[in-house]
Design a protein around this motif. Structure first.
Motif, PDB file in Angstrom:
ATOM      1  N   ALA A 100       0.834  -1.202   0.000  1.00  0.00           N
ATOM      2  CA  ALA A 100       0.000   0.000   0.000  1.00  0.00           C
ATOM      3  C   ALA A 100       0.872   1.258   0.000  1.00  0.00           C
ATOM      4  O   ALA A 100       0.556   2.247  -0.673  1.00  0.00           O
ATOM      5  N   ALA A 101       1.982   1.213   0.734  1.00  0.00           N
ATOM      6  CA  ALA A 101       2.892   2.363   0.781  1.00  0.00           C
ATOM      7  C   ALA A 101       3.538   2.599  -0.578  1.00  0.00           C
ATOM      8  O   ALA A 101       3.689   3.741  -1.014  1.00  0.00           O
ATOM      9  N   VAL A 102       3.917   1.523  -1.262  1.00  0.00           N
ATOM     10  CA  VAL A 102       4.518   1.667  -2.592  1.00  0.00           C
ATOM     11  C   VAL A 102       3.517   2.294  -3.560  1.00  0.00           C
ATOM     12  O   VAL A 102       3.872   3.160  -4.374  1.00  0.00           O
ATOM     13  N   LEU A 103       2.259   1.882  -3.491  1.00  0.00           N
ATOM     14  CA  LEU A 103       1.231   2.464  -4.352  1.00  0.00           C
ATOM     15  C   LEU A 103       1.006   3.940  -4.017  1.00  0.00           C
ATOM     16  O   LEU A 103       0.733   4.756  -4.904  1.00  0.00           O
TER      17      LEU A 103
ATOM     18  N   GLN B  61       8.589  -4.946  -7.489  1.00  0.00           N
ATOM     19  CA  GLN B  61       8.710  -4.291  -8.790  1.00  0.00           C
ATOM     20  C   GLN B  61       7.433  -3.508  -9.020  1.00  0.00           C
ATOM     21  O   GLN B  61       6.342  -4.089  -9.098  1.00  0.00           O
ATOM     22  N   ALA B  62       7.539  -2.179  -9.139  1.00  0.00           N
ATOM     23  CA  ALA B  62       6.351  -1.350  -9.379  1.00  0.00           C
ATOM     24  C   ALA B  62       6.620  -0.373 -10.510  1.00  0.00           C
ATOM     25  O   ALA B  62       7.691   0.233 -10.583  1.00  0.00           O
ATOM     26  N   VAL B  63       5.643  -0.256 -11.389  1.00  0.00           N
ATOM     27  CA  VAL B  63       5.656   0.750 -12.449  1.00  0.00           C
ATOM     28  C   VAL B  63       4.381   1.558 -12.278  1.00  0.00           C
ATOM     29  O   VAL B  63       3.284   1.062 -12.527  1.00  0.00           O
ATOM     30  N   GLY B  64       4.530   2.800 -11.810  1.00  0.00           N
ATOM     31  CA  GLY B  64       3.330   3.558 -11.473  1.00  0.00           C
ATOM     32  C   GLY B  64       2.557   2.805 -10.402  1.00  0.00           C
ATOM     33  O   GLY B  64       3.107   2.394  -9.382  1.00  0.00           O
ATOM     34  N   GLU B  65       1.255   2.592 -10.651  1.00  0.00           N
ATOM     35  CA  GLU B  65       0.427   1.869  -9.688  1.00  0.00           C
ATOM     36  C   GLU B  65       0.282   0.396 -10.045  1.00  0.00           C
ATOM     37  O   GLU B  65      -0.584  -0.284  -9.507  1.00  0.00           O
ATOM     38  N   ARG B  66       1.104  -0.085 -10.945  1.00  0.00           N
ATOM     39  CA  ARG B  66       1.124  -1.517 -11.252  1.00  0.00           C
ATOM     40  C   ARG B  66       2.239  -2.149 -10.428  1.00  0.00           C
ATOM     41  O   ARG B  66       3.405  -1.845 -10.616  1.00  0.00           O
ATOM     42  N   LEU B  67       1.865  -3.031  -9.503  1.00  0.00           N
ATOM     43  CA  LEU B  67       2.811  -3.558  -8.515  1.00  0.00           C
ATOM     44  C   LEU B  67       2.848  -5.080  -8.577  1.00  0.00           C
ATOM     45  O   LEU B  67       1.810  -5.738  -8.694  1.00  0.00           O
ATOM     46  N   ARG B  68       4.062  -5.626  -8.505  1.00  0.00           N
ATOM     47  CA  ARG B  68       4.220  -7.071  -8.416  1.00  0.00           C
ATOM     48  C   ARG B  68       5.227  -7.366  -7.312  1.00  0.00           C
ATOM     49  O   ARG B  68       6.300  -6.774  -7.265  1.00  0.00           O
ATOM     50  N   THR B  69       4.875  -8.305  -6.428  1.00  0.00           N
ATOM     51  CA  THR B  69       5.809  -8.762  -5.397  1.00  0.00           C
ATOM     52  C   THR B  69       5.866 -10.281  -5.433  1.00  0.00           C
ATOM     53  O   THR B  69       4.861 -10.940  -5.715  1.00  0.00           O
ATOM     54  N   GLN B  70       7.044 -10.822  -5.135  1.00  0.00           N
ATOM     55  CA  GLN B  70       7.182 -12.274  -5.056  1.00  0.00           C
ATOM     56  C   GLN B  70       8.431 -12.627  -4.269  1.00  0.00           C
ATOM     57  O   GLN B  70       9.419 -11.894  -4.294  1.00  0.00           O
ATOM     58  N   PHE B  71       8.373 -13.735  -3.549  1.00  0.00           N
ATOM     59  CA  PHE B  71       9.561 -14.246  -2.873  1.00  0.00           C
ATOM     60  C   PHE B  71      10.399 -14.961  -3.935  1.00  0.00           C
ATOM     61  O   PHE B  71       9.939 -15.928  -4.550  1.00  0.00           O
ATOM     62  N   ASP B  72      11.632 -14.481  -4.164  1.00  0.00           N
ATOM     63  CA  ASP B  72      12.383 -14.998  -5.310  1.00  0.00           C
ATOM     64  C   ASP B  72      13.494 -15.970  -4.941  1.00  0.00           C
ATOM     65  O   ASP B  72      13.824 -16.855  -5.722  1.00  0.00           O
ATOM     66  N   ARG B  73      14.113 -15.828  -3.742  1.00  0.00           N
ATOM     67  CA  ARG B  73      15.199 -16.749  -3.381  1.00  0.00           C
ATOM     68  C   ARG B  73      15.531 -16.590  -1.898  1.00  0.00           C
ATOM     69  O   ARG B  73      15.256 -15.541  -1.298  1.00  0.00           O
ATOM     70  N   PRO B  74      16.135 -17.601  -1.291  1.00  0.00           N
ATOM     71  CA  PRO B  74      16.535 -17.476   0.124  1.00  0.00           C
ATOM     72  C   PRO B  74      17.621 -16.421   0.293  1.00  0.00           C
ATOM     73  O   PRO B  74      18.436 -16.201  -0.614  1.00  0.00           O
TER      74      PRO B  74
END
Length: 346
Positions: free
Chosen positions: A271-274, A301-314
């Motif tokens: 929400a803060a990133v948005l 990863q966010a571009v404007g209000e398009r946001l993607r989050t994911q756990f990618d590696r340990p």
């Protein structure tokens, strides 16, 4: 005896978040037996894309073949950064069959092409092609390109009107320099969106080039590699807003790196990133977050209000450090205000 043929280089350009890193990951895993090297140019003092690509390293593109430059635009630091890095890649024990360059989303590709004429490298490498990525959904909505008729009408009404935003100039220069344009996020744009985006880009192109849809970075490597364009010898066909200038500046844009404590509430962070896009006009937010109780790092990863989050590696042996890079137009980057928004989520 060493081959006298030049090493082909593909320059991959495109606006922030268009999908350049995703495309390179696809090319790395579908390399057709070619030994690749990758040079990533980040905007800002903390890189993310190079780290993402190193997680995809394999025998045909080992980690030592993936180099990240985060000291500024490579076309502005040719002697200090670009030339030595290219020379180092060419001097690897196993010479790469092909080099991929991911430019910063804010980079102008034409000054980079001019760097290939430097005496130290011009006889050894060639620009196989320039691939420009454009976010089909965004372009269809008119966010990063001008309406040619409307611009002309504004010029006729007021000759002093400054109708070109910095983002518009960057987008147009990238498109004008391309040998192929890939419309990324085609699945989000739909057929109508793709048609609108194609029309916008065709209106900007100085010459006919292929404009192809792409989703999740998937494109047949045979389509984008092996073009043999020798783009460094074809500069006149690639017009730029900055032709005639001795150099160019990126003072229109700025970035700030924010370090945070471990995060407890991922939703609050999102929400803060948005909020940064809405309240601080942030163009791009990217980085890694340490989430309390989670052994893996969270990629943001966010571009404007398009946001993607994911756990990618340990995290492994890496320090559990939360760090986000925020990029925006120069007058809109208020480090204190950005920090306040992000720290409020904690």
């Amino acid at each position: 005896m060493q081959s006298l043929s030049k090493i082909p280089v593909t320059v991959i350009t495109g606006f922030l978040g268009a999908g350049k890193t995703t495309l390179i990951r696809h090319l790395m895993t579908n390399n057709q037996g070619k030994r690749l090297a990758v040079l990533v140019n980040e905007f800002g003092t903390a890189g993310v894309d190079g780290d993402i690509l190193k997680t995809c390293a394999d025998e045909n593109c080992p980690a030592e073949n993936i180099v990240e430059l985060a000291n500024g635009c490579i076309c502005c630091t040719v002697a200090d950064d670009f030339i030595p890095t290219i020379e180092a890649l060419m001097a690897l024990p196993e010479t790469p069959d092909h080099i991929l360059i991911e430019t910063s989303g804010l980079a102008l590709p034409k000054p980079l092409l001019k760097a290939f004429d430097w005496p130290a490298i011009r006889s050894r490498i060639t620009v196989d092609g320039v691939i420009a990525l454009a976010d089909a959904e965004a372009v269809a909505a008119g966010r990063f390109a001008s309406d040619v008729d409307a611009v002309q009408a504004q010029r006729e009404a007021d000759d002093s009107l400054d109708h070109d935003t910095p983002l518009g100039e960057v987008f147009e220069d990238q498109i004008s320099c391309a040998d192929i344009v890939l419309l990324s996020k085609a699945d989000l744009a739909g057929e109508d969106g793709l048609a609108k985006a194609r029309a916008v880009i065709e209106a900007e192109m100085p010459r006919p080039v292929s404009i192809l849809p792409m989703t999740e970075g998937v494109i047949d490597p045979r389509v984008v590699l092996g073009l043999e364009a020798a783009a460094e010898d074809d500069l006149d066909a690639r017009p730029s807003h900055h032709d005639g200038a001795d150099d160019h500046e990126h003072d229109d844009f700025d970035s700030v790196v924010i370090e945070l404590d471990e995060v407890e509430d991922v939703k609050a962070l999102e929400a803060a990133v948005l909020r940064l896009a809405r309240e601080q006009n942030a163009l791009r937010v990217k980085g890694y977050i340490a989430v309390k109780g989670k052994p893996m790092r969270l990629l943001v990863q966010a571009v404007g209000e398009r946001l993607r989050t994911q756990f990618d590696r340990p995290w492994g042996d890496l320090p559990r450090r939360s760090q986000l890079v925020v990029i925006g137009e120069h007058d809109h980057v208020d480090a204190a205000a950005i920090r306040a928004v992000l720290e409020a989520q904690a």
